[in-house]
Design a protein around this motif. Structure first.
Motif, PDB file in Angstrom:
ATOM      1  N   PRO A 226       0.828  -1.213   0.000  1.00  0.00           N
ATOM      2  CA  PRO A 226       0.000   0.000   0.000  1.00  0.00           C
ATOM      3  C   PRO A 226       0.855   1.253   0.000  1.00  0.00           C
ATOM      4  CG  PRO A 226      -0.003  -1.034   2.156  1.00  0.00           C
ATOM      5  CD  PRO A 226       0.686  -1.990   1.234  1.00  0.00           C
ATOM      6  N   GLU A 227       0.317   2.305  -0.597  1.00  0.00           N
ATOM      7  CA  GLU A 227       1.018   3.587  -0.630  1.00  0.00           C
ATOM      8  C   GLU A 227       0.756   4.327   0.679  1.00  0.00           C
ATOM      9  OE1 GLU A 227       0.452   5.851  -4.201  1.00  0.00           O
ATOM     10  OE2 GLU A 227      -0.036   4.052  -5.354  1.00  0.00           O
ATOM     11  N   ILE A 228       1.827   4.797   1.323  1.00  0.00           N
ATOM     12  CA  ILE A 228       1.698   5.404   2.635  1.00  0.00           C
ATOM     13  C   ILE A 228       2.475   6.704   2.723  1.00  0.00           C
ATOM     14  CG2 ILE A 228       1.359   3.182   3.797  1.00  0.00           C
ATOM     15  CD1 ILE A 228       4.303   3.345   4.675  1.00  0.00           C
ATOM     16  N   PHE A 229       2.077   7.555   3.660  1.00  0.00           N
ATOM     17  CA  PHE A 229       2.910   8.649   4.153  1.00  0.00           C
ATOM     18  C   PHE A 229       3.589   8.141   5.419  1.00  0.00           C
ATOM     19  CE2 PHE A 229      -0.242  11.578   1.978  1.00  0.00           C
ATOM     20  CZ  PHE A 229       0.664  12.027   1.014  1.00  0.00           C
ATOM     21  N   ASP A 230       4.882   8.392   5.543  1.00  0.00           N
ATOM     22  CA  ASP A 230       5.660   7.839   6.655  1.00  0.00           C
ATOM     23  C   ASP A 230       6.570   8.933   7.191  1.00  0.00           C
ATOM     24  OD1 ASP A 230       6.726   6.144   8.458  1.00  0.00           O
ATOM     25  OD2 ASP A 230       7.709   4.816   7.020  1.00  0.00           O
ATOM     26  N   TRP A 231       6.497   9.172   8.500  1.00  0.00           N
ATOM     27  CA  TRP A 231       7.335  10.204   9.111  1.00  0.00           C
ATOM     28  C   TRP A 231       8.048   9.651  10.341  1.00  0.00           C
ATOM     29  CZ3 TRP A 231       2.051  10.867   8.314  1.00  0.00           C
ATOM     30  CH2 TRP A 231       1.677  11.716   7.260  1.00  0.00           C
ATOM     31  N   THR A 232       9.205  10.222  10.650  1.00  0.00           N
ATOM     32  CA  THR A 232       9.912   9.940  11.898  1.00  0.00           C
ATOM     33  C   THR A 232      10.318  11.262  12.508  1.00  0.00           C
ATOM     34  OG1 THR A 232      10.777   7.852  11.023  1.00  0.00           O
ATOM     35  CG2 THR A 232      11.855   8.768  12.976  1.00  0.00           C
ATOM     36  N   ASP A 233       9.893  11.517  13.740  1.00  0.00           N
ATOM     37  CA  ASP A 233      10.179  12.818  14.348  1.00  0.00           C
ATOM     38  C   ASP A 233      11.572  12.826  14.986  1.00  0.00           C
ATOM     39  OD1 ASP A 233      10.005  11.511  16.812  1.00  0.00           O
ATOM     40  OD2 ASP A 233       7.996  12.241  17.250  1.00  0.00           O
ATOM     41  N   SER A 234      11.912  13.928  15.609  1.00  0.00           N
ATOM     42  CA  SER A 234      13.259  14.116  16.170  1.00  0.00           C
ATOM     43  C   SER A 234      13.552  13.131  17.304  1.00  0.00           C
ATOM     44  CB  SER A 234      13.419  15.553  16.680  1.00  0.00           C
ATOM     45  OG  SER A 234      12.429  15.860  17.650  1.00  0.00           O
ATOM     46  N   ARG A 235      12.509  12.561  17.891  1.00  0.00           N
ATOM     47  CA  ARG A 235      12.698  11.584  18.967  1.00  0.00           C
ATOM     48  C   ARG A 235      12.805  10.156  18.440  1.00  0.00           C
ATOM     49  NH1 ARG A 235       7.331  12.937  22.016  1.00  0.00           N
ATOM     50  NH2 ARG A 235       6.713  12.930  19.804  1.00  0.00           N
ATOM     51  N   GLY A 236      12.725  10.033  17.124  1.00  0.00           N
ATOM     52  CA  GLY A 236      12.790   8.707  16.533  1.00  0.00           C
ATOM     53  C   GLY A 236      11.471   7.964  16.532  1.00  0.00           C
ATOM     54  N   ILE A 237      10.375   8.657  16.830  1.00  0.00           N
ATOM     55  CA  ILE A 237       9.045   8.037  16.862  1.00  0.00           C
ATOM     56  C   ILE A 237       8.430   8.113  15.463  1.00  0.00           C
ATOM     57  CG2 ILE A 237       6.726   8.143  17.831  1.00  0.00           C
ATOM     58  CD1 ILE A 237       7.962   9.333  20.354  1.00  0.00           C
ATOM     59  N   ALA A 307       0.546  14.111  10.320  1.00  0.00           N
ATOM     60  CA  ALA A 307       1.918  14.596  10.119  1.00  0.00           C
ATOM     61  C   ALA A 307       2.407  15.448  11.273  1.00  0.00           C
ATOM     62  CB  ALA A 307       1.992  15.385   8.810  1.00  0.00           C
ATOM     63  N   ALA A 308       1.492  16.110  11.976  1.00  0.00           N
ATOM     64  CA  ALA A 308       1.852  16.933  13.144  1.00  0.00           C
ATOM     65  C   ALA A 308       2.969  17.919  12.813  1.00  0.00           C
ATOM     66  CB  ALA A 308       2.255  16.045  14.317  1.00  0.00           C
ATOM     67  N   GLY A 309       2.806  18.611  11.682  1.00  0.00           N
ATOM     68  CA  GLY A 309       3.769  19.643  11.308  1.00  0.00           C
ATOM     69  C   GLY A 309       4.890  19.167  10.414  1.00  0.00           C
ATOM     70  N   MET A 310       5.051  17.875  10.220  1.00  0.00           N
ATOM     71  CA  MET A 310       6.100  17.359   9.337  1.00  0.00           C
ATOM     72  C   MET A 310       5.640  17.443   7.884  1.00  0.00           C
ATOM     73  SD  MET A 310       7.605  14.133  11.549  1.00  0.00           S
ATOM     74  CE  MET A 310       6.012  13.555  12.156  1.00  0.00           C
ATOM     75  N   PRO A 311       6.558  17.599   6.928  1.00  0.00           N
ATOM     76  CA  PRO A 311       6.168  17.806   5.525  1.00  0.00           C
ATOM     77  C   PRO A 311       5.655  16.522   4.873  1.00  0.00           C
ATOM     78  CG  PRO A 311       8.556  17.652   5.720  1.00  0.00           C
ATOM     79  CD  PRO A 311       8.012  17.668   7.123  1.00  0.00           C
ATOM     80  N   PHE A 312       4.860  16.699   3.833  1.00  0.00           N
ATOM     81  CA  PHE A 312       4.412  15.569   3.024  1.00  0.00           C
ATOM     82  C   PHE A 312       4.099  16.079   1.625  1.00  0.00           C
ATOM     83  CE2 PHE A 312       0.601  17.358   4.937  1.00  0.00           C
ATOM     84  CZ  PHE A 312      -0.327  17.357   3.900  1.00  0.00           C
ATOM     85  N   ASP A 313       4.085  15.180   0.662  1.00  0.00           N
ATOM     86  CA  ASP A 313       3.845  15.523  -0.738  1.00  0.00           C
ATOM     87  C   ASP A 313       2.360  15.355  -1.042  1.00  0.00           C
ATOM     88  OD1 ASP A 313       3.781  15.901  -3.450  1.00  0.00           O
ATOM     89  OD2 ASP A 313       5.160  14.258  -3.955  1.00  0.00           O
ATOM     90  N   ALA A 314       1.618  16.454  -1.036  1.00  0.00           N
ATOM     91  CA  ALA A 314       0.172  16.390  -1.241  1.00  0.00           C
ATOM     92  C   ALA A 314      -0.195  15.885  -2.627  1.00  0.00           C
ATOM     93  CB  ALA A 314      -0.443  17.772  -1.011  1.00  0.00           C
ATOM     94  N   SER A 315       0.733  15.984  -3.589  1.00  0.00           N
ATOM     95  CA  SER A 315       0.429  15.533  -4.950  1.00  0.00           C
ATOM     96  C   SER A 315       0.281  14.016  -5.025  1.00  0.00           C
ATOM     97  CB  SER A 315       1.524  15.987  -5.915  1.00  0.00           C
ATOM     98  OG  SER A 315       2.755  15.332  -5.657  1.00  0.00           O
ATOM     99  N   ARG A 316       0.687  13.299  -3.990  1.00  0.00           N
ATOM    100  CA  ARG A 316       0.546  11.842  -3.991  1.00  0.00           C
ATOM    101  C   ARG A 316      -0.894  11.408  -3.721  1.00  0.00           C
ATOM    102  NH1 ARG A 316       4.625   8.873  -0.220  1.00  0.00           N
ATOM    103  NH2 ARG A 316       3.853   7.095  -1.453  1.00  0.00           N
ATOM    104  N   ILE A 317      -1.734  12.319  -3.255  1.00  0.00           N
ATOM    105  CA  ILE A 317      -3.147  11.989  -3.074  1.00  0.00           C
ATOM    106  C   ILE A 317      -3.815  11.983  -4.444  1.00  0.00           C
ATOM    107  CG2 ILE A 317      -5.326  12.682  -2.026  1.00  0.00           C
ATOM    108  CD1 ILE A 317      -3.739  14.021   0.192  1.00  0.00           C
TER     109      ILE A 317
END
Length: 418
Positions: A226-237, A307-317
């Motif tokens: 599946p196509e996903i958005f995936d983020w890792t914050d500064s705490r590694g979460i 995303a809680a403020g982290m960037p993402f590519d909206a064109s993937r929707i």
């Protein structure tokens, strides 16, 4: 010479336009055999019975925006119907099954929150495992609670650990065997690349005591991710969310038993045996449904929250919705395909294919049908869960006008109108 194509004995023979039957000659699709032996039934955009062959007439609507009575639901993940037409509604939020008469009158509640006999912690699906025995699956407690139709808890069975999902991915066959979806953690490719791929899904069949697997086989296509958005914050979460309107692998067991499956970025649906052999593929010409501006904004808001403020590519929707969102097989063996809600037309539609894979037509409802709960087609009625603009759930009963035979004498016992 009249050409005929032969499916496996279970499916019978498809007679094409050379048949002397006038109604059969109206079908303008094609039947081909692919290199792997799969029979491909390609359907035109218009069904054999024309547009809206069986109008849906609402009979009852259960649900309420306000209040705390049994007709007010939190999160409906499953519905079932018994032989008397009573409707069973599993509310995942309340962790209980509420029973209603066919006209919507409340009858009783089965089960409750807890861990004792007849109680639930993570109930997310149900089905008729035998006549007058309702099996409710609890994924958190890894068990089935079995009730009779009077609401009495009559048995509890341990269920092997399988895939956890918002709503149960399994089902029961007509003979009462249980089927579910698991993962193959011993897959060699997964073991080699476990860091960047998920273990492949497998289909499971359990014996009647649920103590052992009777069969397992791969759930094709096994390479779909599946196509996903995936983020890792500064705490590694890490945070992950599936991209709204992106393709999904849709799978559903049917009572024969068979498995229907497909990737929703194209209108091609496969019918498999329990051993994983592909019997046929059904496809239909269709026009993708656009994502409305309001729907796109709602999807963006959902991703922003994750995303809680982290960037993402909206064109993937995607700009268009998947080709389909769910399947069910009715008591005649016809395949019903739930399509995405069409905001432009303000309807949700169902495509209907006969037992041989020929497209009969489409029925529609003004409700936004909830795609994560199974719908039921039984005794000339269609039951489904709908949600409003506030995502409040309702259980809708509609009669399918003419479904059991109308002035044209439509019968689906052999798959073809006559």
């Amino acid at each position: 010479m009249c050409a005929r194509f032969f499916l496996p004995a279970l499916l019978g023979t498809i007679a094409l336009a050379c048949s002397s039957d006038e109604s059969t000659s109206r079908w303008t699709g094609t039947v081909d055999t692919l290199e792997n032996g799969t029979v491909l039934i390609s359907n035109p955009s218009m069904g054999l019975l024309g547009a809206d062959p069986w109008p849906l007439v609402e009979e009852s609507k259960i649900g309420s925006v306000e209040g705390d009575g049994p007709g007010t639901f939190g999160a409906v993940v499953a519905i079932e119907v018994d032989r008397l037409g009573r409707i069973y509604v599993l509310d995942r939020q309340a962790q209980e099954v509420r029973v209603f008469e066919a006209d919507g009158r409340y009858v009783r509640t089965m089960g409750r929150m807890g861990e004792g006999p007849g109680e639930f912690r993570g109930a997310n699906g149900m089905g008729w495992g035998a006549p007058n025995r309702l099996w409710v699956v609890d994924k958190r407690l890894h068990r089935f609670n079995v009730f009779d139709t009077s609401g009495v808890s009559v048995a509890t069975y341990r269920a092997p650990m399988t895939v956890r999902a918002w709503s149960w991915l399994g089902s029961f066959s007509a003979d009462g065997d249980a089927y579910d979806v698991g993962v193959d953690i011993n897959d060699p490719e997964y073991l080699e690349r476990a860091g960047d791929r998920r273990p492949p899904r497998i289909f499971l069949r359990f014996d009647r005591t649920l103590t052992q697997w009777a069969d397992t086989f791969p759930a094709p296509p096994s390479d779909f991710q599946p196509e996903i958005f995936d983020w890792t914050d500064s705490r590694g979460i890490g945070t992950m969310i599936q991209i709204p309107y992106a393709p999904r692998a849709i799978r559903q067991f049917s009572p024969e038993p068979h498995v229907w499956t497909g990737i929703s970025n194209q209108y091609r649906i496969y019918q498999l045996t329990l051993l994983g052999d592909t019997l046929r593929a059904i496809e239909r010409e269709y026009s993708p449904i656009s994502v409305s501006p309001e729907e796109r904004e709602a999807a963006l808001e959902q991703v922003r929250d994750a995303a809680a403020g982290m960037p993402f590519d909206a064109s993937r929707i995607p700009a268009t919705k998947p080709a389909f969102v769910r399947f069910e097989v009715d008591e005649h063996g016809a395949l019903w395909v739930l399509l995405p809600y069409d905001a432009g037309r303000a309807v949700t539609a169902f495509d209907i294919f006969d037992v041989q894979g020929q497209y009969l037509g489409q029925v529609s409802t003004p409700y936004r049908v909830y795609q994560y709960a199974r719908f039921v087609v039984r005794q000339g009625k269609l039951y489904f869960v709908a949600v409003d603009d506030l995502d409040v759930p309702y259980v809708i009963t509609t009669s399918i006008e003419g479904r059991l035979g109308d002035a044209r004498g439509i019968q689906l016992s052999n798959g073809l109108p006559r």
